[in-house]
Scaffold this active site. Structure first.
Site, PDB file in Angstrom:
ATOM      1  N   ARG A 235     -39.760 101.448 -56.882  1.00  0.00           N
ATOM      2  CA  ARG A 235     -38.958 100.304 -56.519  1.00  0.00           C
ATOM      3  C   ARG A 235     -38.009 100.010 -57.921  1.00  0.00           C
ATOM      4  O   ARG A 235     -37.029  99.451 -57.915  1.00  0.00           O
ATOM      5  CB  ARG A 235     -39.498  98.896 -56.326  1.00  0.00           C
ATOM      6  CG  ARG A 235     -40.252  98.856 -55.035  1.00  0.00           C
ATOM      7  CD  ARG A 235     -39.509  99.338 -53.846  1.00  0.00           C
ATOM      8  NE  ARG A 235     -39.569 100.683 -53.538  1.00  0.00           N
ATOM      9  CZ  ARG A 235     -38.933 101.252 -52.939  1.00  0.00           C
ATOM     10  NH1 ARG A 235     -37.882 101.124 -52.139  1.00  0.00           N
ATOM     11  NH2 ARG A 235     -39.201 102.755 -52.333  1.00  0.00           N
TER      12      ARG A 235
ATOM     13  N   GLN B 195     -44.014 107.269 -47.831  1.00  0.00           N
ATOM     14  CA  GLN B 195     -44.023 105.648 -47.748  1.00  0.00           C
ATOM     15  C   GLN B 195     -44.603 104.783 -46.569  1.00  0.00           C
ATOM     16  O   GLN B 195     -44.223 103.955 -46.121  1.00  0.00           O
ATOM     17  CB  GLN B 195     -42.595 105.222 -48.013  1.00  0.00           C
ATOM     18  CG  GLN B 195     -42.113 105.796 -49.419  1.00  0.00           C
ATOM     19  CD  GLN B 195     -40.487 105.226 -49.669  1.00  0.00           C
ATOM     20  OE1 GLN B 195     -40.416 103.961 -49.757  1.00  0.00           O
ATOM     21  NE2 GLN B 195     -39.611 106.167 -49.822  1.00  0.00           N
TER      22      GLN B 195
ATOM     23  N   LYS C  84     -31.397 107.523 -48.486  1.00  0.00           N
ATOM     24  CA  LYS C  84     -31.547 107.464 -47.009  1.00  0.00           C
ATOM     25  C   LYS C  84     -30.536 106.202 -46.386  1.00  0.00           C
ATOM     26  O   LYS C  84     -29.806 106.656 -45.398  1.00  0.00           O
ATOM     27  CB  LYS C  84     -32.866 107.475 -46.550  1.00  0.00           C
ATOM     28  CG  LYS C  84     -33.770 108.678 -46.995  1.00  0.00           C
ATOM     29  CD  LYS C  84     -35.024 108.654 -46.542  1.00  0.00           C
ATOM     30  CE  LYS C  84     -35.788 107.417 -47.084  1.00  0.00           C
ATOM     31  NZ  LYS C  84     -36.049 107.464 -48.614  1.00  0.00           N
ATOM     32  N   THR C  85     -30.927 105.234 -46.625  1.00  0.00           N
ATOM     33  CA  THR C  85     -30.303 104.100 -46.172  1.00  0.00           C
ATOM     34  C   THR C  85     -28.966 104.032 -46.421  1.00  0.00           C
ATOM     35  O   THR C  85     -27.989 103.766 -45.572  1.00  0.00           O
ATOM     36  CB  THR C  85     -31.164 102.781 -46.753  1.00  0.00           C
ATOM     37  OG1 THR C  85     -32.543 102.970 -46.586  1.00  0.00           O
ATOM     38  CG2 THR C  85     -30.604 101.493 -46.159  1.00  0.00           C
TER      39      THR C  85
ATOM     40  N   ASP D  16     -34.151 103.342 -39.318  1.00  0.00           N
ATOM     41  CA  ASP D  16     -34.589 103.369 -40.751  1.00  0.00           C
ATOM     42  C   ASP D  16     -35.939 103.012 -40.725  1.00  0.00           C
ATOM     43  O   ASP D  16     -36.530 102.423 -39.894  1.00  0.00           O
ATOM     44  CB  ASP D  16     -33.802 102.084 -41.813  1.00  0.00           C
ATOM     45  CG  ASP D  16     -33.968 102.671 -43.054  1.00  0.00           C
ATOM     46  OD1 ASP D  16     -34.196 103.723 -43.324  1.00  0.00           O
ATOM     47  OD2 ASP D  16     -33.504 101.855 -43.874  1.00  0.00           O
ATOM     48  N   GLU D  17     -36.548 103.801 -41.782  1.00  0.00           N
ATOM     49  CA  GLU D  17     -38.077 103.562 -42.189  1.00  0.00           C
ATOM     50  C   GLU D  17     -38.873 103.997 -40.817  1.00  0.00           C
ATOM     51  O   GLU D  17     -39.997 103.442 -40.337  1.00  0.00           O
ATOM     52  CB  GLU D  17     -38.483 101.972 -42.490  1.00  0.00           C
ATOM     53  CG  GLU D  17     -37.693 101.467 -43.573  1.00  0.00           C
ATOM     54  CD  GLU D  17     -38.341 101.579 -44.952  1.00  0.00           C
ATOM     55  OE1 GLU D  17     -39.176 102.450 -45.133  1.00  0.00           O
ATOM     56  OE2 GLU D  17     -37.763 101.134 -46.047  1.00  0.00           O
TER      57      GLU D  17
HETATM   58  P1  ATP Z   1     -36.129 103.737 -50.056  1.00  0.00           P
HETATM   59  O1  ATP Z   1     -36.960 105.091 -49.747  1.00  0.00           O
HETATM   60  O2  ATP Z   1     -36.647 102.988 -51.040  1.00  0.00           O
HETATM   61  O3  ATP Z   1     -35.835 103.247 -48.825  1.00  0.00           O
HETATM   62  P2  ATP Z   1     -33.614 104.906 -49.946  1.00  0.00           P
HETATM   63  O4  ATP Z   1     -33.793 106.583 -49.671  1.00  0.00           O
HETATM   64  O5  ATP Z   1     -32.841 104.313 -48.606  1.00  0.00           O
HETATM   65  O6  ATP Z   1     -34.807 104.613 -50.510  1.00  0.00           O
HETATM   66  P3  ATP Z   1     -31.175 103.954 -50.956  1.00  0.00           P
HETATM   67  O7  ATP Z   1     -31.665 102.489 -51.088  1.00  0.00           O
HETATM   68  O8  ATP Z   1     -30.335 104.251 -49.867  1.00  0.00           O
HETATM   69  O9  ATP Z   1     -32.312 104.765 -50.979  1.00  0.00           O
HETATM   70  O10 ATP Z   1     -30.420 104.293 -52.363  1.00  0.00           O
HETATM   71  C1  ATP Z   1     -31.226 104.009 -53.414  1.00  0.00           C
HETATM   72  C2  ATP Z   1     -30.053 103.884 -54.896  1.00  0.00           C
HETATM   73  O11 ATP Z   1     -29.312 104.833 -54.803  1.00  0.00           O
HETATM   74  C3  ATP Z   1     -29.133 102.808 -54.352  1.00  0.00           C
HETATM   75  O12 ATP Z   1     -28.630 102.146 -55.355  1.00  0.00           O
HETATM   76  C4  ATP Z   1     -27.803 103.522 -53.869  1.00  0.00           C
HETATM   77  O13 ATP Z   1     -26.706 102.919 -54.102  1.00  0.00           O
HETATM   78  C5  ATP Z   1     -27.948 104.506 -54.871  1.00  0.00           C
HETATM   79  N1  ATP Z   1     -27.124 105.753 -54.493  1.00  0.00           N
HETATM   80  C6  ATP Z   1     -27.452 106.711 -52.971  1.00  0.00           C
HETATM   81  N2  ATP Z   1     -26.633 107.621 -52.969  1.00  0.00           N
HETATM   82  C7  ATP Z   1     -25.855 107.718 -54.227  1.00  0.00           C
HETATM   83  C8  ATP Z   1     -24.936 108.452 -54.404  1.00  0.00           C
HETATM   84  N3  ATP Z   1     -24.710 109.644 -53.962  1.00  0.00           N
HETATM   85  N4  ATP Z   1     -24.307 108.373 -55.649  1.00  0.00           N
HETATM   86  C9  ATP Z   1     -24.787 107.261 -56.436  1.00  0.00           C
HETATM   87  N5  ATP Z   1     -25.705 106.252 -56.068  1.00  0.00           N
HETATM   88  C10 ATP Z   1     -26.365 106.558 -55.040  1.00  0.00           C
HETATM   89 MG    MG Z   2     -34.278 102.892 -47.623  1.00  0.00          MG
END
Ligand code: ATP
Ligand code: MG
Length: 751
Positions: A615, A259, A35-36, A221-222
């Site tokens: 995490r 979350q 997402k981020t 975000d969040e």
């Molecule tokens: P959270 O809910 O914990 O905030 P998130 O959904 O924001 O998580 P991110 O932190 O953006 O997730 O990404 C999680 C991990 O996955 C990071 O290490 C990111 O680099 C990797 N990632 C995200 N998208 C891809 C992709 N398409 N291919 C490979 N790696 C990815």
């Molecule tokens: Mg995130």
């Protein structure tokens, strides 16, 4: 590199979201689904492909750390430094208010009051209103005021709604004066930053429009953790109209309802669940692939969170390998738990995965409460593993621990002026800088310690009656404990000081989350003391203080660089680590006992558990202790309900089921799913009550009539016979010694 190569790294869904730039957009997805990352790519896409100026973009997050990380990621993607508003809610509001303060009748250079300033203001108001701050502390009022501001209840409204009984009238009065004082002083508090910005927008259409036109693209975000006022801020900015009068809402929010972990601070999960209703025409993108964790870790997270009833069903998948199972270790006690974790860190660091690279940044220990950090700090130090405590202080650096250590230092050595200066007005005794200065000068002139000056009644009498009384009490306290220290168990001495100094009471009266966590830390200090007492029942105060000083001094604390991260589960939101430890998986600790009081309390703790598990990238450990000394009391524990909910096939190590058969309390017999959570014992309250009881018993002994020949029992020396009572001094013959003790604090009981 082609222009849009950076988008190739995204999956289809992520790319779709990143390229969907017009209209309301919700990215609702589980942890680690990117997402981020999608949001940062969306910003890059807007700038690089859509020719949107960074000036027109606003991205808000919750913590400074998250904002900083996001800014760095965007900069990497667009390959240049950008001056863009990627900020926390508070800093965005502060920037806006600085520009328009005079519209709200504030000066442009208004001050932002931190909690200390706020307390000072309330204290002065209490003085004006003749409110006894011992009964009603500044924090009590500030808690209510903050709650009002979050819910946009003005002083006037408060008085209209409440104000029926005496207490509410008093609060209303304080709130009103607090408000006008801040205004008079040209100051705002943290809550004001959001509140005043929203007011500014609501009352000044032209200003609102100006920002609506500027921030054509808004991202949050969040979003699941936004509260009412943050929601209003976002909604006002996003509800813009273009020249033709069509509503233009280029708002993109990102979050995961699983979350939401800040409901206890007013976060409203409905904000994300009802986004589509709030912003008609919204497009929702669900991301389903998790890129962060191994399949086993992901399955573990899912097996726990699926026990929550009120959630939007969603499941993440991954094409990552299964990875190792989750290691569960059921330790003997909390020390064993900490040493196990330190040992595992060494093992992994030296093992085939890391090959002794010494990169400790890959490890995180995520606990439920700050007070838990102590045992890990100790174990890591002993093994020479560098660590840092994120978002908090090291255990022995915490204010309350330092304060109580100063009381003990002073008892042990009255000449310790530094210690006295630290605690002379802690808790508040009305002793200000002037009084202290006078005492200091006298001590200097006379060449004595500060404490000796306190014993001079001519000096003390020269102060106001309240101050002199307080100083006498303090001096008496230190003096009697000084005489009595060698006759007391360390834990009794600590309990006595904690209660009789008024320190504990002052915290209890605050009724704030912060005060509660300080009390937890103070009670946890008893675990330290009890530990030493077990080791050596005759350890004196001097030796104890020496040992603690050594512990507090070890510097394996590495604030920035290469170190294991220790932090609470709450502050770990949004972050990721290859190796994660979740200690303290016990009912009453995690889920915390409070969770059992509120209907949705357990669900919020379960979301926190989900945040913790997700995490981890490569490996996850969960640990519990069969016996835990918490707040100085050793007890058998019960494994966390979350451990039982977790799919047992994913665990290796100590199986909870095997152990279950052996238990006799019948709690676990009907298996994981059928088990009804039973409210665990409230350890903290018990510890507080015990501490007070002990201090009361000591005081009661003073009042009791002892006469020669009486049989008594002493907490340290056992049974004895009274030989003589002389004022405050009592002489007792024990089995192999005769002792002079001070009535009032000597832990004796008539038999
Ligand atoms: P959270 O809910 O914990 O905030 P998130 O959904 O924001 O998580 P991110 O932190 O953006 O997730 O990404 C999680 C991990 O996955 C990071 O290490 C990111 O680099 C990797 N990632 C995200 N998208 C891809 C992709 N398409 N291919 C490979 N790696 C990815
Ligand atoms: Mg995130």
């Amino acid at each position: 590199m082609g222009r849009t190569d950076y988008l190739d790294k995204l999956n289809d869904k992520q790319r779709e979201a990143a390229m969907c730039t017009e209209g309301p957009l919700l990215i609702l997805a589980g942890a680690g689904s990117g997402k981020t990352s999608t949001m940062t790519h969306r910003i890059a896409y807007l700038i690089r492909e859509m020719d949107v100026s960074p000036y027109n973009i606003l991205a808000v997050t919750f913590t400074n750390k998250a904002a900083k990380e996001m800014r760095e990621r965007v900069q990497k993607l667009i390959g240049e430094g950008v001056n863009m508003w990627i900020l926390t809610f508070h800093s965005a509001c502060l920037r806006i208010l600085r520009r328009h303060a005079e519209v709200l009748d504030f000066g442009r250079d208004f001050a932002v009051y931190d909690p200390t300033d706020q307390k000072t203001v309330v204290k002065n108001i209490c003085k004006e209103l003749n409110i006894d701050t011992k009964k009603f502390t500044p924090s009590y009022f500030l808690g209510i005021i903050s709650h009002c501001k979050e819910n946009r209840i003005s002083p006037k409204e408060y008085n209209a709604i409440y104000g029926t009984d005496f207490k509410e009238q008093m609060v209303g009065n304080v709130y009103e004066r607090y408000d006008s004082t801040l205004r008079k002083n040209n100051a705002m508090d943290f809550d004001d930053l959001l509140l005043k910005t929203v007011e500014l927008f609501e009352q000044n259409e032209d200003i609102l429009e100006q920002y609506q036109n500027r921030f054509r693209y808004i991202m949050v975000d969040e979003y699941q953790d936004t509260n009412m006022i943050q929601y209003t801020f976002v909604k006002l900015l996003a509800d813009a109209r273009d020249r033709d009068g069509n509503v233009r809402r280029n708002l993109c929010v990102v979050g995961d309802d699983d979350q939401c972990i800040y409901q206890w601070r007013g976060a409203d999960i409905r904000n994300i669940l009802e986004f589509e209703k709030d912003f008609p025409g919204a497009k929702t993108v669900k991301l389903e692939q998790n890129y962060r964790s191994t399949a086993n870790i992901l399955a573990a997270a899912h097996s726990v969170i699926s026990h929550n009833k009120g959630r939007k069903a969603k499941k993440l998948w991954t094409d990552a390998e299964d990875g190792k199972k989750i290691i569960y270790y059921n330790a003997d006690d909390e020390k064993d738990e900490a040493y196990f974790i330190a040992g595992e860190i060494n093992r992994i660091e030296g093992g085939s995965e890391m090959k002794g690279s010494g990169d400790y940044r890959q490890f995180a220990i995520l606990y439920r409460t700050n007070a838990q950090s102590r045992t890990f700090e100790e174990a890591l130090s002993r093994r020479g593993i560098p660590y840092r405590v994120l978002g908090g202080l090291r255990y022995y650096d915490r204010k309350e621990i330092k304060d109580m250590m100063c009381y003990m230092r002073l008892v042990q050595n009255r000449a310790d002026d530094l210690a006295l200066v630290r605690i002379i007005n802690e808790p508040k005794r009305g002793i200000g800088g002037k009084t202290l200065e006078k005492l200091r000068t006298l001590a200097q002139v006379r060449g004595t310690s500060l404490f000796d000056v306190l014993l001079d009644d001519d000096v003390i009498s020269s102060f106001s009656s309240k101050v002199s009384e307080n100083l006498r009490t303090l001096a008496g306290l230190i003096e009697t404990y000084g005489i009595e220290q060698e006759n007391m168990k360390l834990s009794d001495l600590y309990d006595g000081l904690l209660v009789n100094s008024g320190y504990l009471k002052a915290l209890e009266d605050q009724h704030t989350v912060e005060a509660e966590s300080r009390i937890e830390n103070l009670m946890e200090f008893k675990s330290v003391i009890v530990g030493y007492e077990k080791e050596d029942p005759n350890m004196g105060l001097a030796e104890f203080m020496e040992r603690i000083a050594l512990l507090a001094d070890v510097d394996n604390h590495d604030s920035e660089e290469n170190a294991v991260t220790l932090m609470t589960l709450h502050s770990a939101k949004g972050l990721e680590f290859p190796y994660v430890f979740m200690p303290g998986m016990e009912d009453g600790l995690f889920p915390g006992w409070r969770a059992f009081d509120r209907e949705d309390g357990l669900e919020e703790e379960r979301r926190l558990c989900y945040v913790g598990i997700t995490r981890a990238k490569k490996r996850l450990w969960m640990t519990s202790a069969r016996m835990r000394t918490l707040y100085g009391r050793t007890d058998y524990t019960r494994e966390s309900v979350f451990l039982h909910e977790l799919d047992q096939n994913l665990l290796e190590g100590d199986g909870i089921y095997e152990r279950k058969e052996r238990r006799e309390d019948g709690l676990f017999r009907d298996g994981a799913s059928g088990r009804t959570p039973i409210k665990p014992f409230d350890q903290l309250k018990y510890a507080q009550a015990q501490t007070k009881k002990k201090a009361a018993a000591m005081a009661a002994a003073a009042a009791a009539d002892f006469a020669p020949g009486d049989k008594v029992a002493h907490a340290k020396f056992g049974e004895g016979t009274v030989l003589e009572v002389n004022g405050k001094v009592i002489r007792i013959e024990f089995k192999d010694q005769v002792r002079k003790l001070a009535l009032g604090i000597a832990p004796i009981e008539k038999l």
